[in-house]
Design an enzyme around this catalytic site. Structure first.
Site, short mmCIF file in Angstrom:
data_model
loop_
_atom_site.label_atom_id
_atom_site.label_comp_id
_atom_site.label_asym_id
_atom_site.label_seq_id
_atom_site.Cartn_x
_atom_site.Cartn_y
_atom_site.Cartn_z
N ARG A 110 1.09 -1.23 0.00
CA ARG A 110 0.52 -0.56 0.05
C ARG A 110 0.78 1.40 0.11
O ARG A 110 0.39 1.84 0.37
CB ARG A 110 -0.96 -0.02 1.23
CG ARG A 110 -1.87 -0.56 1.02
CD ARG A 110 -3.23 -0.78 1.94
NE ARG A 110 -3.88 -2.18 1.87
CZ ARG A 110 -4.28 -3.24 3.10
NH1 ARG A 110 -3.25 -2.50 3.93
NH2 ARG A 110 -5.21 -4.10 2.65
N LYS A 132 3.21 11.60 -10.83
CA LYS A 132 2.66 10.34 -11.89
C LYS A 132 3.32 9.46 -12.95
O LYS A 132 4.05 9.37 -13.13
CB LYS A 132 2.28 11.70 -13.54
CG LYS A 132 1.25 12.63 -13.87
CD LYS A 132 1.13 12.28 -14.74
CE LYS A 132 -0.20 14.16 -14.99
NZ LYS A 132 -0.56 13.98 -16.37
N LYS A 212 7.78 23.04 -14.45
CA LYS A 212 6.69 21.91 -14.12
C LYS A 212 6.77 21.74 -12.97
O LYS A 212 5.51 21.65 -12.45
CB LYS A 212 7.89 20.62 -14.59
CG LYS A 212 6.66 19.13 -13.86
CD LYS A 212 6.86 18.44 -15.37
CE LYS A 212 5.85 17.70 -14.47
NZ LYS A 212 6.53 16.45 -15.75
N GLU A 222 -3.88 17.40 -11.67
CA GLU A 222 -4.19 17.56 -12.62
C GLU A 222 -6.42 17.99 -13.29
O GLU A 222 -6.35 17.25 -13.56
CB GLU A 222 -3.97 16.99 -13.57
CG GLU A 222 -4.10 17.00 -15.60
CD GLU A 222 -4.09 16.06 -15.85
OE1 GLU A 222 -2.27 15.92 -16.21
OE2 GLU A 222 -3.97 15.80 -17.21
N ARG A 226 -2.42 22.13 -14.62
CA ARG A 226 -1.33 20.60 -15.00
C ARG A 226 -1.82 20.31 -16.61
O ARG A 226 -0.39 19.83 -16.92
CB ARG A 226 -1.09 19.62 -14.09
CG ARG A 226 -0.36 18.82 -14.29
CD ARG A 226 -0.07 17.98 -13.02
NE ARG A 226 1.02 16.78 -13.55
CZ ARG A 226 1.90 16.88 -12.21
NH1 ARG A 226 0.96 16.52 -11.00
NH2 ARG A 226 2.78 15.43 -12.99
N HIS A 233 0.79 15.98 -26.68
CA HIS A 233 0.24 14.61 -25.89
C HIS A 233 -1.15 14.04 -26.21
O HIS A 233 -1.16 13.01 -26.78
CB HIS A 233 0.87 14.64 -24.30
CG HIS A 233 2.26 14.61 -24.12
ND1 HIS A 233 2.02 15.96 -24.16
CD2 HIS A 233 2.85 13.36 -23.19
CE1 HIS A 233 4.27 15.74 -23.26
NE2 HIS A 233 3.47 14.13 -22.91
N HIS A 237 0.02 10.44 -28.14
CA HIS A 237 -0.07 9.33 -27.63
C HIS A 237 -1.42 8.29 -28.54
O HIS A 237 -1.11 7.27 -28.60
CB HIS A 237 -1.12 9.36 -26.53
CG HIS A 237 -0.98 10.34 -24.74
ND1 HIS A 237 -1.37 10.47 -23.74
CD2 HIS A 237 0.29 9.54 -24.74
CE1 HIS A 237 -1.19 10.50 -23.15
NE2 HIS A 237 0.63 10.38 -23.08
N HIS A 250 8.78 8.73 -26.82
CA HIS A 250 7.54 8.92 -26.86
C HIS A 250 7.57 10.42 -26.98
O HIS A 250 6.72 11.76 -27.54
CB HIS A 250 7.29 9.21 -25.20
CG HIS A 250 6.38 10.04 -24.75
ND1 HIS A 250 5.83 9.44 -24.76
CD2 HIS A 250 6.47 11.14 -23.39
CE1 HIS A 250 4.44 10.60 -23.66
NE2 HIS A 250 5.71 11.13 -23.20
#
Lengths: 345, 345
Positions: A110, A132, A212, A222, A226, A233, A237, A250
């Site tokens: 956890r 992230k 950032k 976000e 953000r 992206h 993506h 990427h």
């Protein structure tokens, strides 16, 4: 140099941009890395980093292994070495290593601590900061994961000396992203300075990380600003997904994605043609790809809806407003998007 | 009746103990349930719960399916129904459903909301409150997961009418746990009142939930006092693991675990023999198992170290200090533990 990031819940951590110094951890530590980085730099790391018990887990290299099976590999190593709740994971590699190590740390018992030691330019300027974490699945990129902040980020530019040219370019794409969305002066500086020069790249890393940190400290999860960091992206993506994460790095997909976002911004009157060319020229200066042939426009469009930023069947676009500013909008007409995509057809 | 729980970071949610009332959610909602609960109560739930878009995912019933494959089933359903970051998961079932739904919610697109509608006594008195989520793996129980608090917990005692007697007993074991560790008066009340009576069980649920809310509000992430809620679990987890989660219900293993913890507490002088008998009698009144034959004492002992509470190769035991109080200690001598275990050999 040190950049501090303080989150809305008042926790904070330091991002150090400098050669690594000696560090000792009085806990069990597992370093997560891949064969490439390990081959180049593991000995160097081991000279600097020591711990009560230190072990290494080497995971396969590449975005196609950014999945739950690899997370299981990391977790199993941790269980077999009996890591406890005070143990620490160290992400030693690029963005893929960082995202997966952070995610594994977030769900091991956890949640345990982790630190980032990013070795690629992309992860140094962007991915390692902000918490992230996640993995890809058949539905898309980073769709499963957690927000889990590192305890520290150690950015050593020495690792860039072994970085392949394409990966260097992919990192520069994310630097350009920061400048276009938030900082006109920084963009102009980028146009005037050579980023293959070591002193310049350190400055660019610092400036990107500061940008950032500022954004993430205002909006960790976000819910607002953000999202602007996803400029390029939304399109990128889909490109990565269509090409099975194999054709483009990427940052390269983000490079193309920025060009697409700019085309859409031009169509809806947010940016001038001359400004879109300045961005394209800057990307091409570092041989970052800026074109892509969309096979099926309708299919490409449908793919947007799997993006985490799409709410209520509306696509959230991040579009530049000139250079140095941007808008986050889900009010772009489908026709404008389709027409923009057709130009890449 | 409503019990509020406020966490250290000032978020809070309500635990409602009452018949369900009509609720509408203006988002996509996925109800996670299993065939057993669905057969008994899905129609009843659908009468009460409505949403902009509502779908059901039915996962296999049982602790042996509390694994990453089942999490994938839930996530895939969410992706296929295009849940977004404002969507909601509803855990409709016992502790296994609750733990898995919460974990899936915590990692879907880096975290979405969920609510708990627990249908077993065990999940109503304990598992649904407090935000512990997770799955089992070959190394043990709940070793992978997250802290992810529900937005609300709706406890409807109506669901208990179809609960098998063994599961009812398993729930009572967790009620006894709350009383032994924190509340002597509550323990005495339990000795004097019949928990198969509906009004009594509602009172016992309220009292248990209040106790848990108080503990969790002080120590969400279990760095201190919350560990006391694991009384009986240190032993119980090993029993469940040794029997492949097949022989005992979780609450039953905890019942045996409390008897073992009491035996250790007796050996180190924390509780009287008469008090240990009172706990045993209370458990046996509801036919909760209190004995277990340990095959290999050394092996059983080694298993403790995979417990999340074990730090630095020290086992953390939660031992009753009389009735209504407890100590959390990692200073128990190995010999005392081994000798205690031998009595169950």
């Amino acid at each position: 140099m040190i950049v501090n990031i303080t989150l809305p819940n008042n926790t904070s951590y330091d991002i150090t941009i400098d050669r690594l110094t000696n560090i000792y951890f009085d806990t069990k530590v597992v370093v997560v890395t891949n064969p490439t980085i390990s081959g180049f730099h593991l000995e160097y790391l081991k000279e600097k980093l020591s711990a009560k018990e230190l072990s290494i887990v080497t995971i396969p290299d590449g975005e196609e292994y950014k999945n739950m099976q690899t997370i299981d590999m990391i977790l199993n190593h941790c269980f077999e070495n009996r890591l406890d709740r005070k143990s620490l994971l160290v992400a030693f590699g690029g963005g893929v290593i960082g995202d997966m190590t952070g995610f594994a740390a977030s769900i091991y018992q956890r949640g345990i601590d982790f630190i980032q030691i990013p070795t690629t330019l992309l992860s140094q300027v962007d991915a390692s900061v902000g918490g992230k974490t996640g993995i890809n699945n058949k539905y898309g990129k980073n769709l499963v994961g957690a927000f889990h902040q590192p305890k520290a980020v150690l950015i050593d530019p020495y690792f860039l000396t072994t970085l392949p040219k394409r990966e260097y370019g992919a990192g520069i794409a994310e630097i350009v992203k920061m400048a276009v969305t938030f900082n006109k002066e920084f963009f102009e500086w980028l146009e005037q300075n050579d980023l293959t020069n070591e002193e310049n790249i350190k400055q660019a890393i610092r400036k990107s990380v500061e940008t950032k940190a500022l954004v993430v400290s205002q909006d960790e999860k976000e819910t607002g600003i953000r999202a602007a960091l996803n400029y390029g992206h939304t399109f990128g993506h889909v490109i990565e997904n269509e090409t099975n994460y194999k054709t483009y790095l990427h940052g390269e997909a983000v490079g193309i994605g920025m060009v697409m976002a700019n085309a859409l911004a031009l169509k809806v009157g947010l940016i001038s043609e001359q400004e879109t060319l300045r961005v394209k020229n800057l990307l091409e200066k570092y041989e970052i790809p800026t074109s892509y042939k969309i096979k099926d426009v309708q299919d490409f469009y449908e793919h947007f809806f799997l993006d985490k930023k799409s709410l209520d069947n509306k696509i959230k676009f991040i579009l530049p407003k000139g250079i140095g500013d941007c808008v986050i909008t889900n009010e772009i007409k489908k026709d404008d998007v389709i027409e923009t995509l057709k130009a890449f057809n």
